[in-house]
Motif scaffolding. Sequence first.
Motif, mmCIF file in Angstrom:
data_model
loop_
_atom_site.group_PDB
_atom_site.id
_atom_site.type_symbol
_atom_site.label_atom_id
_atom_site.label_comp_id
_atom_site.label_asym_id
_atom_site.label_seq_id
_atom_site.Cartn_x
_atom_site.Cartn_y
_atom_site.Cartn_z
ATOM 1 N N GLY A 96 0.963 3.978 -2.637
ATOM 2 C CA GLY A 96 0.717 5.284 -2.024
ATOM 3 C C GLY A 96 1.689 6.317 -2.568
ATOM 4 N N THR A 146 6.530 15.319 0.770
ATOM 5 C CA THR A 146 6.894 15.396 -0.643
ATOM 6 C C THR A 146 7.252 16.835 -1.019
ATOM 7 N N LYS A 185 -6.744 4.950 6.553
ATOM 8 C CA LYS A 185 -5.588 5.240 5.702
ATOM 9 C C LYS A 185 -4.478 4.222 5.964
ATOM 10 N N VAL A 186 -4.441 3.192 5.151
ATOM 11 C CA VAL A 186 -3.478 2.106 5.341
ATOM 12 C C VAL A 186 -2.049 2.619 5.161
ATOM 13 N N ALA A 187 -1.857 3.384 4.104
ATOM 14 C CA ALA A 187 -0.544 4.009 3.834
ATOM 15 C C ALA A 187 -0.855 5.259 3.029
ATOM 16 N N ASN A 188 -1.129 6.309 3.727
ATOM 17 C CA ASN A 188 -1.543 7.566 3.131
ATOM 18 C C ASN A 188 -0.710 7.886 1.893
ATOM 19 N N PRO A 189 -1.289 8.242 0.755
ATOM 20 C CA PRO A 189 -2.718 8.436 0.486
ATOM 21 C C PRO A 189 -3.482 7.184 0.037
ATOM 22 N N SER A 200 8.646 11.500 -3.511
ATOM 23 C CA SER A 200 7.321 10.924 -3.287
ATOM 24 C C SER A 200 7.334 10.259 -1.914
ATOM 25 N N SER A 201 6.196 10.269 -1.238
ATOM 26 C CA SER A 201 6.193 9.677 0.102
ATOM 27 C C SER A 201 4.833 9.111 0.472
ATOM 28 N N SER A 202 4.829 8.304 1.514
ATOM 29 C CA SER A 202 3.584 7.692 1.988
ATOM 30 C C SER A 202 3.708 7.479 3.492
ATOM 31 N N VAL A 203 2.619 7.670 4.205
ATOM 32 C CA VAL A 203 2.642 7.462 5.649
ATOM 33 C C VAL A 203 1.984 6.111 5.959
ATOM 34 N N VAL A 204 2.789 5.190 6.459
ATOM 35 C CA VAL A 204 2.330 3.812 6.653
ATOM 36 C C VAL A 204 1.624 3.671 7.998
ATOM 37 N N ARG A 205 0.415 3.136 7.964
ATOM 38 C CA ARG A 205 -0.323 2.950 9.221
ATOM 39 C C ARG A 205 -0.615 1.483 9.503
ATOM 40 N N LYS A 206 -0.186 0.630 8.590
ATOM 41 C CA LYS A 206 -0.327 -0.804 8.832
ATOM 42 C C LYS A 206 0.915 -1.428 8.248
ATOM 43 N N ARG A 251 3.053 14.230 5.470
ATOM 44 C CA ARG A 251 3.516 14.202 4.093
ATOM 45 C C ARG A 251 4.679 15.188 3.946
ATOM 46 N N ASP A 276 0.850 9.598 -4.505
ATOM 47 C CA ASP A 276 1.390 10.839 -3.965
ATOM 48 C C ASP A 276 2.077 11.649 -5.064
ATOM 49 N N PRO A 325 0.824 -1.221 0.000
ATOM 50 C CA PRO A 325 0.000 0.000 0.000
ATOM 51 C C PRO A 325 0.857 1.270 0.000
ATOM 52 N N ALA A 326 2.048 1.195 0.611
ATOM 53 C CA ALA A 326 2.933 2.374 0.639
ATOM 54 C C ALA A 326 3.550 2.613 -0.735
ATOM 55 N N VAL A 363 7.572 6.597 4.624
ATOM 56 C CA VAL A 363 8.611 6.113 3.710
ATOM 57 C C VAL A 363 8.584 6.995 2.470
#
Lengths: 406, 488
Positions: A155, B102, A205-209, B58-64, B100, A159, A151-152, B79
């Motif tokens: 993501g 980016t 939000k598993v791995a925003n966005p 580019s980036s992503s915020v991991v919540r799982k 975020r 992004d 998902p990241a 990441v």
Amino acid sequence: MKEKVAIIGVGHTEFGELWDRSWVDLVEEAGLKALEDANIKKNDINKFFLGNMSLGMFGGQEHTASKVFSEIFNSSPGNQVLGRRIEGACSSGGLALEASFNDVLAGAHQGEDRVIMAGGFEKMTDKPTDEATKILSAASDMGKELGFTFPALYGMLKDRYLEETDAEEEDFDYIAVKSHKNASLNKRAQYSFEVSHDKVKKSFKVANPTKLLNSSGIADGAAALIMTTERKAKKLDADYILLEDVRGVNDSIALFERDDILTLVSTKKAAELVYESTGFGPGDIDIAELHDCFSIAEALALEDLGFYPKREAWRWIRKSLSDCEDKQAPVPYKLPNGDELFVNTSGGLKAKGHPVGATGIAQAVEVTEQLRGNAGDRQVEGARIGITHNVGGSGGTAVVSLLRKP
Amino acid sequence: MKKTGPEYRRTLGMRYLKGRRCEECGKIYLSSRNFCSDCGREGKLTKIDLPKKGNVYSSSVVRKSTSDLGLDSKIPYSVGLIELDDLDFKAPGIIDTEQRTTGEDVEASIGLLGISNQVRFYTYIWRKKHSYHKPSPNSGGCDFSGGIGIVDYGVYVPRKRIRSEDIAEVWGESVEGMVKSFPGKWEDTGSYAMNSALNCLENNEVDPSDIGKIMVGSESHPYAVKPTASVVAELIGSDRQCVDFEFACKAGTQGIIDGYDSVKAGSIDYAMAIGADSSQARPGDALKYTAGDGAAAFLIGSDDPIAVINAYESFSSDTPDFLRGEAEEFPVHFGRFTGEPAYFKHIMEAAERLLQSQGTSPEDYDYALFHQPNTKFPRKVGKRLGFTKDQIEPTIVVDWIGNTYSACVPLGLCRVLDQASPGDRIFVTSYGSGAGSDAFDITVTEKINEKQGERKRSVDSWLGKEDKNLLEFEPYGKYAKNKGLLKD
């Protein structure tokens, strides 16, 4: 004239959490259904290719074909068959389709009319979600050491898309709404129900966005199809569909090694090869089963397959799907030339389910049924040409096929 | 699945941003490999250190998350792909933020990625780039130079802070006005030591392979068996002697003595002495208000030092005031000894020995630095020895970060070096429970002006006395989790 390849039968299990069935049960069900649909016997099969990502880790079995032989083909005396498992992450099914297609052609070149079973399966829910996710991460490289989840990765694609265009995050949520709407007409689908745009937008939000409802889930399932030469299909008096071409292309496994992460070069090249060899192009296509493991993936695929200009898909998603909640499924995309394109009538990976190794074959099953005209409630009237698009990882492999009603 | 040694070694390059460049086509790789994917055997790959600065592509915020290294305990974490400065290359990495980023400029420092089978995997972690306060170099001075001493220094203090009020509230106590540092989610004693070493080598041309001995003093070493120094050495590119010290809060100054002696003996050119701690305290202990986090590193040598060690004296005895048994999680106070017979006696004894052997008295010194277990003791012991407030105050670090155990006196010395002028004389006495003290007589050389001008960030900025806006004050829950007091 060059011999053509025909699909003469298809089989497809239900997709979902199928706790009471083993992977062998699923392969058997899909395989026997395909044989039944083709109206042939199991000892008519010369070879089989099974797409599967990770039976070793999911089920502890690394001698797949022999096990399938023992369970399915062994009962026929005198049967001679050779099978093999093919791995390529989420594109394993597509790779089995490609291998089967070329085996039929290789046989035809030698004057044989081989009958091949192309299957795909994954049994994922025997493992807890955390473990299944970890196994799936084997489809990626380096980044996973640094905490990059799938998902990241998608993501980061989304992004970057948001960074480079005027698209809004919620434009992509319509894709999930559309897929669920289509899946509500598909009894085999894992998530055979509708979801509202608001629900997708507000999901976790598993791995925003990337949100939960932008993502395909974890599922069990199998699909199979029988293919042979058109000559043999005619001899069998089968209701067949032509598999015009299947092409697979690799790209670097890691996103960071690509110049433009918003182009899946593997998809683009595989599509170009298919369009060139078949003489058909995006404008000729009525239906497409696309690899929408995450909503952004469908948007990128629509661009890379040539339906929309690069970085423009979001405008057309907005134009085509923003009112889809109130429309009758299946809901089509509007193309720039005014035509319509039906994408993921099955519900796609998102809503039909994504037992990874089964997906590439299941896509071809859906397109075959649509072109034969027996897709039931979700039938697209007059569909004549369809494509499938199956991706491994985040574009490290892509397989594109084109099917045509003869 | 548990990681193994070969995986650890093979991922070192990726984790430490050491790559390869093809001399033929210029292509960059973030891995140790033998062939260029474009040029094949025609290409010639050479080792390169990848830039530690870049911009988030580019980036992503991991919540799982789920990983072999326990990253699931770090969510949410970010990441991203970082476009490295001056190089056509995007590096994958963790960004130390939950937002975020980016498009933002970032720089990398070492962090603890995760743990597998007890082994700690360190990696460069990207953090938002800031501009920092720098030391104001003094001008003029004297022509004092030569001798063996401190050639350079480096520090690292985490950004996280907690106020004593927020700790007191949880424990039903009332303690006001104190602040201490604690680890971010990607930090531990190992990462502090490594970052202080990198910081120490940032402004000089010393070849790390000339550092004959790396010593890390700590009472929170990541491993009971396996030296922290070996982890530091691999990172900075040194492969000679590595050794860890433990002597409660004076393990850091022990390295300075050892380094000085080794250089003096002529057996090595340079030594690196590091004091680093993520100070341990039982959650309910009074130390919970003071046990802080940080590290300082010194390069010891005879090549144009910024401060010369004139002499040292030590004093030690078997005094069980504060200790931790083998495999015990938290240290204990044995009772009664902490103040008078322990801290004061040992410091006074070592200090007086040094004053006597040097034939000096307190007024001969410009700075007087003592171990700082709390805000009172160093001021009290200094006064007792005859030092004044003006000599003591510039050496204080405890007020901003608490007692950083083995890093305490080393950090105080770095703070002094940031402000000192050529010819200044520094009196230093450490203390370690158990018990012992090391006392040093140090004179600053004319080289200090140049060194102060080169430094990119002042010690006061690291402490949070300056650049206060960069500190991250957190509630008790986050402190408890990062400090390892909450078990998964």
